[in-house]
Motif scaffolding. Sequence first.
Motif, short mmCIF file in Angstrom:
data_model
loop_
_atom_site.label_atom_id
_atom_site.label_comp_id
_atom_site.label_asym_id
_atom_site.label_seq_id
_atom_site.Cartn_x
_atom_site.Cartn_y
_atom_site.Cartn_z
N MET A 1 0.85 -1.17 0.00
CA MET A 1 0.00 0.00 0.00
C MET A 1 0.90 1.24 0.00
N THR A 2 0.58 2.19 -0.85
CA THR A 2 1.30 3.46 -0.91
C THR A 2 0.43 4.52 -0.25
N LEU A 3 1.03 5.26 0.67
CA LEU A 3 0.31 6.35 1.34
C LEU A 3 0.76 7.69 0.78
N ARG A 4 -0.17 8.62 0.71
CA ARG A 4 0.10 9.96 0.23
C ARG A 4 -0.30 10.93 1.34
N VAL A 5 0.58 11.81 1.74
CA VAL A 5 0.31 12.80 2.78
C VAL A 5 -0.08 14.11 2.12
N GLU A 6 -1.19 14.70 2.56
CA GLU A 6 -1.65 15.98 2.04
C GLU A 6 -1.66 17.01 3.16
N VAL A 7 -1.27 18.22 2.86
CA VAL A 7 -1.39 19.34 3.78
C VAL A 7 -2.26 20.38 3.09
N THR A 8 -3.32 20.83 3.78
CA THR A 8 -4.26 21.75 3.16
C THR A 8 -4.82 22.73 4.17
N ASP A 9 -5.26 23.86 3.69
CA ASP A 9 -5.97 24.81 4.54
C ASP A 9 -7.46 24.82 4.21
N SER A 10 -7.88 23.85 3.42
CA SER A 10 -9.29 23.76 3.03
C SER A 10 -9.72 22.30 2.95
N ALA A 11 -9.61 21.62 4.06
CA ALA A 11 -9.98 20.21 4.10
C ALA A 11 -11.48 20.02 3.89
N ASP A 12 -11.81 18.89 3.33
CA ASP A 12 -13.21 18.52 3.14
C ASP A 12 -13.86 18.33 4.51
N ALA A 13 -15.03 18.88 4.70
CA ALA A 13 -15.72 18.80 5.99
C ALA A 13 -15.95 17.36 6.43
N ASP A 14 -16.22 16.47 5.48
CA ASP A 14 -16.41 15.06 5.82
C ASP A 14 -15.13 14.43 6.36
N ASP A 15 -13.98 14.81 5.80
CA ASP A 15 -12.71 14.29 6.29
C ASP A 15 -12.44 14.77 7.72
N VAL A 16 -12.70 16.04 7.97
CA VAL A 16 -12.50 16.59 9.32
C VAL A 16 -13.44 15.91 10.30
N ALA A 17 -14.69 15.71 9.90
CA ALA A 17 -15.65 15.03 10.77
C ALA A 17 -15.21 13.59 11.05
N ARG A 18 -14.66 12.94 10.07
CA ARG A 18 -14.19 11.56 10.27
C ARG A 18 -13.04 11.52 11.27
N ILE A 19 -12.10 12.47 11.17
CA ILE A 19 -10.99 12.53 12.12
C ILE A 19 -11.54 12.63 13.54
N GLY A 20 -12.50 13.53 13.74
CA GLY A 20 -13.10 13.70 15.07
C GLY A 20 -13.81 12.45 15.54
N ALA A 21 -14.56 11.83 14.65
CA ALA A 21 -15.30 10.62 15.02
C ALA A 21 -14.36 9.46 15.35
N GLU A 22 -13.30 9.31 14.57
CA GLU A 22 -12.35 8.23 14.82
C GLU A 22 -11.61 8.44 16.15
#
Length: 139
Positions: A1-22
């Motif tokens: 598996m290859t992982l890709r790291v992203e840095v952003t100032d405009s993350a998708d709201a669903d991604d942010v919600a998932r981080i909190g839920a996890e």
Amino acid sequence: MTLRVEVTDSADADDVARIGAELAAFNNADVGPSEKVALTVLVRDDRGDLAAGLSGYTAWGWLYVQWLWVSEGLRGQGIAARMLDEAEAAARARGCHGAWIDTFSPTALRSYQRQGYAVFGELPDFPAGRRRSFLKKAL
């Protein structure tokens, strides 16, 4: 598996919600549910306009004061102390045993210390030329 790291100032709201839920799921399994509940204290003038406010939450037996604001014309009149007293009483009623707050304002720091809060940690130059102080109080 290859992982890709992203840095952003405009993350998708669903991604942010998932981080909190996890993270919440991990913490629930590790130390039990936080029982996080918002806590807000509002001060209104005779017209009903907001003149001061406190916003935070209770979780794991602690009150965290995230924001405390008093309009400029009311500062120095004990409004912050009254809001803290109300928030602390509500937190005690929720079963909390402690409260914490942070600030980089020297004026706010003195105000919180007068209310019985004690510094337990500091970050120098946060922001530059100031120090961010973290304070706690037993309830």
